[in-house]
Write a protein that holds these residues in place. Structure first.
Motif, short mmCIF file in Angstrom:
data_model
loop_
_atom_site.label_atom_id
_atom_site.label_comp_id
_atom_site.label_asym_id
_atom_site.label_seq_id
_atom_site.Cartn_x
_atom_site.Cartn_y
_atom_site.Cartn_z
N VAL A 66 0.84 -1.19 0.00
CA VAL A 66 0.00 0.00 0.00
C VAL A 66 0.88 1.25 0.00
O VAL A 66 1.97 1.24 0.56
CB VAL A 66 -0.95 -0.02 1.23
CG1 VAL A 66 -0.17 -0.08 2.51
CG2 VAL A 66 -1.89 1.14 1.24
N LEU A 110 -13.89 -8.20 1.60
CA LEU A 110 -12.46 -8.12 1.86
C LEU A 110 -11.96 -6.68 1.75
O LEU A 110 -11.13 -6.24 2.54
CB LEU A 110 -11.69 -9.01 0.88
CG LEU A 110 -11.88 -10.51 1.05
CD1 LEU A 110 -11.24 -11.27 -0.11
CD2 LEU A 110 -11.28 -10.96 2.37
N CYS A 111 -12.48 -5.94 0.79
CA CYS A 111 -12.02 -4.56 0.58
C CYS A 111 -12.41 -3.66 1.76
O CYS A 111 -11.63 -2.79 2.15
CB CYS A 111 -12.55 -4.01 -0.73
SG CYS A 111 -14.35 -3.99 -0.88
N THR A 112 -13.56 -3.88 2.34
CA THR A 112 -13.97 -3.04 3.47
C THR A 112 -13.14 -3.37 4.71
O THR A 112 -12.87 -2.50 5.52
CB THR A 112 -15.46 -3.19 3.80
OG1 THR A 112 -15.72 -4.53 4.23
CG2 THR A 112 -16.33 -2.85 2.60
N ASP A 113 -12.75 -4.63 4.83
CA ASP A 113 -11.97 -5.05 5.99
C ASP A 113 -10.57 -4.44 5.99
O ASP A 113 -10.02 -4.16 7.05
CB ASP A 113 -11.85 -6.58 6.05
CG ASP A 113 -13.18 -7.25 6.32
OD1 ASP A 113 -14.13 -6.57 6.76
OD2 ASP A 113 -13.28 -8.47 6.08
N ILE A 114 -9.98 -4.22 4.83
CA ILE A 114 -8.61 -3.72 4.74
C ILE A 114 -8.53 -2.19 4.72
O ILE A 114 -7.49 -1.62 5.01
CB ILE A 114 -7.88 -4.32 3.51
CG1 ILE A 114 -6.37 -4.12 3.58
CG2 ILE A 114 -8.40 -3.69 2.22
CD1 ILE A 114 -5.69 -4.94 4.63
N CYS A 115 -9.61 -1.52 4.43
CA CYS A 115 -9.59 -0.06 4.26
C CYS A 115 -9.49 0.65 5.61
O CYS A 115 -10.46 0.71 6.37
CB CYS A 115 -10.83 0.41 3.50
SG CYS A 115 -10.79 2.17 3.13
N ASP A 116 -8.31 1.19 5.90
CA ASP A 116 -8.07 1.89 7.17
C ASP A 116 -8.90 3.16 7.32
O ASP A 116 -9.20 3.58 8.42
CB ASP A 116 -6.59 2.25 7.32
CG ASP A 116 -5.73 1.05 7.60
OD1 ASP A 116 -6.26 0.02 8.05
OD2 ASP A 116 -4.51 1.14 7.38
N ALA A 144 -4.71 -0.33 -1.08
CA ALA A 144 -4.77 -1.49 -0.18
C ALA A 144 -5.81 -2.51 -0.63
O ALA A 144 -5.63 -3.72 -0.46
CB ALA A 144 -5.06 -1.04 1.25
N CYS A 145 -6.90 -2.05 -1.20
CA CYS A 145 -8.00 -2.93 -1.59
C CYS A 145 -7.75 -3.67 -2.91
O CYS A 145 -8.35 -4.71 -3.14
CB CYS A 145 -9.29 -2.13 -1.69
SG CYS A 145 -9.20 -0.72 -2.83
N LEU A 148 -6.60 -7.51 -2.98
CA LEU A 148 -7.48 -8.42 -2.24
C LEU A 148 -8.71 -8.85 -3.01
O LEU A 148 -9.29 -9.88 -2.72
CB LEU A 148 -7.93 -7.75 -0.94
CG LEU A 148 -6.85 -7.58 0.11
CD1 LEU A 148 -7.44 -6.93 1.35
CD2 LEU A 148 -6.22 -8.90 0.46
#
Length: 167
Positions: A66, A110-116, A144-145, A148
């Motif tokens: 990222v 998965l994308c929502t889980d990784i988005c800080d 980041a997304c 994934l």
């Protein structure tokens, strides 16, 4: 066959192209006109996401990690390749295509889980399993997304403000 995140070489084999992004605060024009391919920006990147691209000029490889927008690449460059780092790094934001698993009725976030920054969130108002809503104000385009997404439904693109019609 299980669904796995695809490598850029597989993506290139499928589409005939790869998604090359230039470093933050730079542009294709500034790279072509001012970059000497010295690799200082690549060497300076603490996330190791800058890689040699066409003509050994830098490209961002989001499969490697990222972008934290640390400015090390811009600070290491002796040429006028990078713009003012007090400005936003780029106008790139996440975009989700119809290839998203949610649009096929398959649960995934998965994308929502990784988005800080919580720029991506699951909107359960859309049935049967929801959809991903993007907060374009919160999305920095950090990437980041991207690696994934099992269907490569997420890309980065410039956010275009939609015209609001008053009636």
């Amino acid at each position: 066959m299980s669904i796995q995140a695809r490598s850029p070489s597989f993506r290139k084999a499928l589409t005939g192209r790869s998604a090359d992004f230039r470093p933050p605060w730079s542009s294709e024009t500034s790279i072509k006109s001012d970059c000497t391919s010295c690799s200082r920006c690549i060497d300076a990147c603490p996330e190791a996401i800058l890689k040699p691209g066409p003509g050994n000029t830098p490209v961002v490889d989001f499969n490697a990690g990222v972008c934290t927008f640390c400015k090390a690449c811009a600070q290491a460059c002796p040429e006028p390749v990078f713009s003012d780092t007090s400005e936003p790094p780029w106008a790139l934001v996440a975009q989700i295509s119809d290839g998203c698993m949610l649009s096929m009725g398959i649960g995934c976030q998965l994308c929502t889980d990784i988005c800080d920054r919580s720029a991506l969130r699951l909107d359960l108002r859309v049935r049967p399993v929801g959809r991903i809503a993007i907060n374009h104000e919160a999305c920095t385009g950090c990437g980041a997304c991207l690696p994934l997404c099992p269907t490569d439904a997420i890309t980065l693109g410039e956010h275009i403000e939609e015209a609001r019609h008053e009636g």
